[in-house]
Design an enzyme around this catalytic site. Structure first.
Site, PDB file in Angstrom:
ATOM      1  N   LYS A 142      57.292   2.843  25.287  1.00 16.95           N
ATOM      2  CA  LYS A 142      56.821   3.892  24.296  1.00 16.95           C
ATOM      3  C   LYS A 142      57.872   4.724  23.667  1.00 16.95           C
ATOM      4  O   LYS A 142      57.853   4.893  22.329  1.00 16.95           O
ATOM      5  CB  LYS A 142      55.778   4.863  24.884  1.00 16.95           C
ATOM      6  N   LYS A 201      50.025  -8.208  25.059  1.00 20.66           N
ATOM      7  CA  LYS A 201      48.566  -8.283  25.505  1.00 20.66           C
ATOM      8  C   LYS A 201      47.867  -7.636  24.429  1.00 20.66           C
ATOM      9  O   LYS A 201      48.651  -6.986  23.547  1.00 20.66           O
ATOM     10  CB  LYS A 201      48.454  -7.119  26.636  1.00 20.66           C
ATOM     11  N   LYS A 261      45.306  -1.659  21.661  1.00 23.59           N
ATOM     12  CA  LYS A 261      44.642  -0.742  20.839  1.00 23.59           C
ATOM     13  C   LYS A 261      45.366  -0.414  19.442  1.00 23.59           C
ATOM     14  O   LYS A 261      44.739  -0.565  18.306  1.00 23.59           O
ATOM     15  CB  LYS A 261      44.256   0.569  21.173  1.00 23.59           C
TER      16      LYS A 261
END
Ligand code: AQP
Length: 332
Positions: free
Chosen positions: A113, A195, A198
């Site tokens: 992140k 993967k 969202k």
């Protein structure tokens, strides 16, 4: 016999996708009869990466509607919002005193992140695994149905639980990631890179809200090649991904047919993707339509939120009382 306690959450950072479904939601639904389940929408967690809250309310209601559409029954499980339970924030505070900067900085998701948002490497992001531990321990849960990406966080949760028990006295079980005894799942993105997620890789992620045409378009764009030239060739990773996605939504016989074609070096990836697209449409359409109907009834969703908050707080209050007692914060 008392049912074992289960907790899991989903961040309202965008529409839910097949990864969320097969990594988490499907197990929520399967567990709702046999276990004492607490499932929540992690709105506090979303603030670590999505400080702009214009879409938050919508995303929270979407996530609730999609979970119910996937089969979750708010009468059987406790379905709530993380921010409805202030006791979680209190437990997070105590656990933060037992979490060390070095171990938090080493967490893979923190490093990822920070790479994605270098200008917002905030303390909430660093202590994400601590808040997640508080989410789980607040109900003293034993099982946490999650996808493979959460494995490291669960290990940290066990460490924090152990440290608390060691320092102040036995209170928390050591929570385990749960997938009915099978390995945890990682649903790959359609482009073969990483993967489904969202907010990243949106064109390579299938969302439960995608319409039929969009599903077909995304699947047909999945990465393939000219096909094997020799029988029984080694299968490239991006083709394995397509087989994995197919095994989630298609009949075994369909998967086997294309596996045989691959081994015979006669596979036509265009046909395989067409079959996969139609099976995806069949799988996603009923969930999407049901979610739309539930989402349009805000009064119902408000009731779910209120009812869930009451049930979750009852359990959280008991844990916080005992936590304070063990730490020695019981003055009257
Ligand atoms: N691709 C996946 N395969 C299997 N399980 C997955 N989960 C998420 N993606 C996959 C599981 O879904 C649950 C909720 O996780 P989350 O809210 O952290 O979901 P996310 O899509 O990864 O969303 P983020 O972290 O909010 O992603 P970005 O960074 O895209 O905004 C968990 O049980 C997770 O394992």
């Amino acid at each position: 016999m008392q049912k074992e306690i289960v907790v899991s959450g989903i961040r309202p950072t965008g529409n839910l996708h097949l990864g969320n479904y097969f990594g988490a939601m499907r197990n929520y639904v399967r567990m709702q009869e046999e276990y004492n389940c607490y499932f929540f929408v992690a709105d506090w967690h979303s603030l670590t990466t999505h400080p702009d809250t214009k879409e938050l309310r919508n995303s929270v209601l979407d996530a609730l509607a999609e979970n119910i559409a996937a089969g979750l029954d708010p009468e059987k499980v406790c379905l709530y919002l993380q921010s409805s339970i202030p006791e979680i924030a209190e437990l997070y505070l105590y656990l933060n005193m037992m979490a060390y900067k070095g171990e938090l900085e080493k967490t893979a998701t923190f490093k990822d992140k920070v790479r994605l948002q270098p200008d917002n490497a905030n303390a909430g992001l660093l202590t994400y695994p601590v808040l997640m531990t508080a989410d789980i321990l607040i109900h003293r849960a034993l099982y946490v149905p999650v996808g493979k990406d959460q494995e490291q966080h669960l290990e940290m949760a066990r460490n924090f639980a152990q440290r608390f028990n060691h320092r102040y006295g036995e209170l928390f079980p050591e929570p385990q990631a749960f997938n009915f005894g099978a390995a945890l799942i990682k649903v790959p993105s359609l482009d073969g890179a990483g993967k489904m997620s969202k907010s990243e890789n949106q064109l390579a992620t299938l969302y439960l809200a995608d319409d039929d045409e969009l599903i077909r378009k995304k699947v047909m764009k999945a990465k393939t090649d000219a096909g094997p030239t020799e029988t029984n060739s080694e299968m490239p990773g991006y083709i394995q991904n397509i087989f994995q996605l197919m095994s989630l939504v298609s009949e075994d016989s369909t998967v086997q047919k294309f596996r045989d074609d691959f081994n015979a070096a006669s596979i036509r990836y265009g046909d395989m993707k067409k079959a996969l697209a139609e099976d995806m449409v069949k799988f996603i359409t009923p969930i999407r339509e049901k979610a739309q109907a539930i989402r349009s009834d805000e009064a119902y969703l408000q009731k779910v939120i209120k009812y869930g908050a009451e049930k979750a707080r009852e359990s959280a209050r008991k844990t916080i009382e005992q936590t304070r007692e063990l730490i020695g914060l019981n003055y009257f």
